[in-house]
Design an enzyme around this catalytic site. Sequence first.
Site, short mmCIF file in Angstrom:
data_model
loop_
_atom_site.label_atom_id
_atom_site.label_comp_id
_atom_site.label_asym_id
_atom_site.label_seq_id
_atom_site.Cartn_x
_atom_site.Cartn_y
_atom_site.Cartn_z
N LYS A 50 0.86 -1.20 0.00
CA LYS A 50 0.00 0.00 0.00
C LYS A 50 0.90 1.25 0.00
O LYS A 50 1.85 1.33 0.76
CB LYS A 50 -0.86 -0.05 1.28
CG LYS A 50 -1.84 1.08 1.47
CD LYS A 50 -2.58 0.86 2.80
CE LYS A 50 -3.66 1.89 3.04
NZ LYS A 50 -4.41 1.58 4.27
N SER A 97 -9.89 -0.81 6.87
CA SER A 97 -9.15 -0.56 5.63
C SER A 97 -8.45 -1.78 5.04
O SER A 97 -7.99 -1.74 3.91
CB SER A 97 -8.12 0.55 5.83
OG SER A 97 -8.76 1.78 5.99
N SER A 102 -9.10 1.82 3.06
CA SER A 102 -8.17 2.56 2.23
C SER A 102 -7.16 1.68 1.50
O SER A 102 -6.48 2.15 0.59
CB SER A 102 -7.44 3.58 3.11
OG SER A 102 -6.72 2.92 4.14
#
Length: 468
Positions: A67, A166, A142
């Site tokens: 990420k 997330s 996210s």
Amino acid sequence: QVTCVEVVEAYVGRIKEVNPLINAVVKDRFEEALQEARQVDKLLSEVPADDHLEEKFPLLGVPITVKEAFSLHGMPNTSGLVNRRNVVATSDATVVSRLKQAGAIPLGVTNCSELCMWYESSNRVYGRTNNPYDLQRIVGGSSGGEGGVLAAACSVIGVGSDIGGSIRMPAFFNGVFGHKPTTGVVPNDGQFPNAQGVRTSFLCTGPMCRYAEDLEPVLRVMAGPGINKLKLNEKVSLEKIKFHCMDHDGGSVFVSPVDKEILQAQKKVVEHLESELGVQVQHVAIHKMKYSFQIWSAMMSSADIDGQEAQLFTDLLGDHGKPVWPLWELMKWLVGMSSHTLPAIALGLTEKLMKLNPGGNAKLVSMGKSLKEEMEALLGPDGVLLYPSHPTIAPKHHYPICMPFNFAYTAIFNVLGFPVTQCPLGLSSEGLPLGIQLVAASYNDHLTLAVARYLEKAFGGWVVPGKV
């Protein structure tokens, strides 16, 4: 059977093939990855077979993605914030460093929502990521780029982080596995934004992958010495687990009702456990879960033990620059002049409103503490709760703005600190992933991981997108 170079080349080829459609990998390091793969093959050709390489390098040659909110040396680290678009990481986040030392090969970094605080992965730096099962749908957030990249078979392991769901929402929307460990086991160092104050006990870093059996070895590497807090070496007897099931949160006014197909999938899990394992799944109704969103919000904005106030989201938006005024940004957004996304601006406005009711917040914080006690008593050392991962199947782009608080289904477990594994359960009638959350009391990650492995065999786990 195959060389590491062949493996990495296959994944690089796959990313080049599908990334133009899904926009999940926002910056690649293919040349460096191939160079590292050549070094792995050289090592394997030189080292004798009995050299215990597996113990030294448990992930040797395994392609991973990270990420973009995590530092990966030489890669951007903006978290989708326009005024960070020139920030390049000069070091590795702790978990990234541990994965590299275990032999993993990062292929690149993946998209997230602006400042990792929204459940659609879209920002003004990289644009929007699309769901591999339906490009008109969200990947979640996210860690949405990770969800999409894994679902599309572009990576083996994903590095995600989770303060409100997330890891688990993207894993659910994209039909893969995601594990939010017990709080405080895996280090969060080296990500932006990192948690401060009370939020340090809500933010968790964890693994995402297509196959349930990969969660545990990756979790071991990510946690390092912290793994000793967990009981991963204990053998789990599924028949001895006390299963509990809750179909919905009790009907919060802020959250969508749970989709029929999600309820059906959960019912099938209950029936399967009862018929195949001979266990009795107990249906429970925990009244306080109805206030999940309010409890999470109040606890997120509460002061820590030392009285340190929670960091303001509007300060993070400014990132050491000028403070951001959400109302002014909203005016600018309406005429296409803001460098921020609408969800980020809306969160800034909500934060201001939360400050207006300190008494109500204190009540909610104490409700959260008593909910934790109630659930710990319910789950005990051998309990697992089945709970929806989200009230709806992957929604269309922009829809989250209409139902902004649906993430409450995952967020509540961040403030409770419990380990949760998101487990896929096949596809809906529209060909979109279904799934379930498996929740245990703190430090009982071994239970949820064992149940995930079992359900993968029973329900098929990850399904290749485009098969329907």
